[in-house]
Design a protein around this motif. Structure first.
Motif, PDB file in Angstrom:
ATOM      1  N   TRP A 189      -2.245   2.958  -2.170  1.00  0.00           N
ATOM      2  CA  TRP A 189      -1.164   3.188  -1.207  1.00  0.00           C
ATOM      3  C   TRP A 189      -1.296   4.558  -0.538  1.00  0.00           C
ATOM      4  O   TRP A 189      -1.098   4.699   0.665  1.00  0.00           O
ATOM      5  CB  TRP A 189       0.175   3.047  -1.912  1.00  0.00           C
ATOM      6  N   ASP A 190      -1.644   5.572  -1.332  1.00  0.00           N
ATOM      7  CA  ASP A 190      -1.845   6.911  -0.766  1.00  0.00           C
ATOM      8  C   ASP A 190      -3.007   6.911   0.228  1.00  0.00           C
ATOM      9  O   ASP A 190      -2.939   7.567   1.273  1.00  0.00           O
ATOM     10  CB  ASP A 190      -2.133   7.920  -1.888  1.00  0.00           C
ATOM     11  N   PHE A 191      -4.066   6.194  -0.093  1.00  0.00           N
ATOM     12  CA  PHE A 191      -5.235   6.105   0.797  1.00  0.00           C
ATOM     13  C   PHE A 191      -4.863   5.432   2.111  1.00  0.00           C
ATOM     14  O   PHE A 191      -5.264   5.892   3.192  1.00  0.00           O
ATOM     15  CB  PHE A 191      -6.347   5.322   0.087  1.00  0.00           C
ATOM     16  N   LEU A 192      -4.078   4.367   2.038  1.00  0.00           N
ATOM     17  CA  LEU A 192      -3.712   3.637   3.248  1.00  0.00           C
ATOM     18  C   LEU A 192      -2.735   4.420   4.127  1.00  0.00           C
ATOM     19  O   LEU A 192      -2.622   4.139   5.324  1.00  0.00           O
ATOM     20  CB  LEU A 192      -3.107   2.280   2.877  1.00  0.00           C
ATOM     21  N   HIS A 193      -2.041   5.394   3.560  1.00  0.00           N
ATOM     22  CA  HIS A 193      -1.062   6.173   4.320  1.00  0.00           C
ATOM     23  C   HIS A 193      -1.547   7.591   4.633  1.00  0.00           C
ATOM     24  O   HIS A 193      -0.753   8.430   5.054  1.00  0.00           O
ATOM     25  CB  HIS A 193       0.261   6.237   3.555  1.00  0.00           C
TER      26      HIS A 193
END
Length: 403
Positions: A108-112
């Motif tokens: 999730w952190d990577f996608l955001h």
């Protein structure tokens, strides 16, 4: 010399870790299942099943089996897509263990993550869109596990087809606008290579699996399968052309001379891939020049048992060989990182007008050769199987006999 020793002694080549090998190969297997199976179903299986004169029992058996194959392809795409996304997270995390990258929080952190300097969109946003499309494609195909959907899989297959293609096409969109024509051509040929290869290999695998339903089919199923193989052979010819043209471009970009194919690690792995692909092309040639003409002649002479044997025994055996070679190609793909040019210290490839002209000429020549292949196969199929008996003076037919 072993590959490990050569990789260690090669400048500019890094052997990928095991998790990278498995996730990348697995991801392409998932794409083969989703893209190859849906394209083949829509372009070859579906029209053959809707052809007039096909027995209802044969249509029902193949339709259910095809729906089950498409459903499993959806499940495979979902699983391999998740591991591929985790692999992207691990690679972006600079030393992050792959096990940690599997965490939904890390993903999730990577996608955001925010967009980098000069980017028109954040790279994570593109991957987020890609994986939303991947989930939708998988959901459309997974719905075919329902017995009710298996009776009429056409609509879900037609929905899954563009969504499956979108998975690879969206991932190819650059976050930074390309400023050179070379970069645009690289993106185009890369996608041609992926789509052509996945349709070719995934289509072969689907038809090989469908041929396993022969015990459920009638004695007249050979006519249906003759039509099915004929339709897919045209799809395969287009795929072969796409793979060869794009492969030539990428080989020229990454290999500076023929000698680099066996003096660099990248070149050796590419050479293995080329040999495997040529093996697939040779097996396809056996189908096109030997089996397809025999199938056409058996169909024309109404030789039911011979037609059934050719279409559901001989042909699938060759196809399974092609699938095995294709799996070998997918196993080699993760090792094609870097460039033979950089390993050998050669200058990067420069695209000029003469290079583009030569490429266009090669493409036209290849297209002409594939067209000639189709025509030659068609001519062989019209060749008579034996001499026509000669009539006697009394009007009766004289059949030649061995003395």
């Amino acid at each position: 010399m072993s590959f490990a020793h050569l990789a260690a002694s090669s400048v500019g080549y890094t052997m990928p870790p095991l998790w990278r090998i498995l996730t990348k190969s697995g991801y392409f297997v998932g794409l083969c299942g989703a893209i190859g199976a849906t394209v083949t179903y829509v372009a070859a299986v579906r029209p053959a099943l809707h052809a007039p004169g096909t027995e209802t029992g044969d249509v029902t058996a193949l339709r259910r089996r095809a729906a089950a194959c498409l459903a499993w392809a959806g499940a495979l795409l979902l699983v391999t897509g998740y591991f591929q996304l985790a692999a992207r997270v691990a690679r972006a995390g600079k030393g992050m263990p792959f096990g940690e990258a599997l965490s939904p929080g890390r993903i999730w952190d990577f996608l955001h993550a925010p967009a980098g300097p000069g980017a028109w969109v954040a790279q994570g946003t593109l991957y987020l869109i890609q994986n939303i499309v991947l989930v939708l494609a998988s959901a459309a195909l997974l719905a075919l596990f329902s017995p009710r959907a298996q009776r009429r899989p056409d609509a879900l297959a037609l929905i899954g087809l563009p969504l499956s293609l979108g998975v690879t096409l969206i991932a190819a969109v650059p976050a930074t606008a390309p400023t050179a024509a070379d970069r645009v051509l690289d993106l185009v040929f890369d996608q041609l290579h992926i789509i052509g290869g996945t349709v070719w290999l995934g289509g072969l695998a689907l038809l090989a699996l469908l041929s396993g339903a022969r015990r459920l089919l009638s004695e007249n199923a050979g006519v249906l399968w003759a039509d099915l193989w004929r339709r897919f052979s045209l799809v395969a010819l287009v795929c072969v052309g796409s793979v060869l043209v794009s492969g030539l471009w990428m080989t020229w970009k990454h290999v500076g001379s023929v000698g680099q194919l066996w003096t660099t690690t990248y070149g050796l792995f590419l050479l293995i891939k080329i040999v495997l692909v040529l093996g697939m092309v040779a097996a396809g040639g056996v189908n096109q020049f030997w089996l397809m003409p025999r199938i056409a002649r058996a169909r024309r002479s109404d030789a039911t048992s011979s037609l059934l044997h050719l279409t559901l025994r001989h042909f699938p055996a060759v196809v399974w060989g092609e699938v095995a070679l294709g799996v070998g190609v997918l196993a080699v793909v993760p090792f094609l990182s870097g460039s033979a040019r950089s390993e050998a210290g050669s200058p990067p490839a420069v695209t000029t007008g003469s290079v583009l002209t030569a490429g266009a000429a090669l493409t036209l020549t290849l297209a002409a050769s594939l067209y000639a292949t189709a025509k030659a196969s068609d001519a062989l199929s019209r060749r008579p199987t034996g001499r026509t008996p000669a009539p006697s003076a009394s009007g009766h037919t004289i059949t030649p006999t061995a003395g």
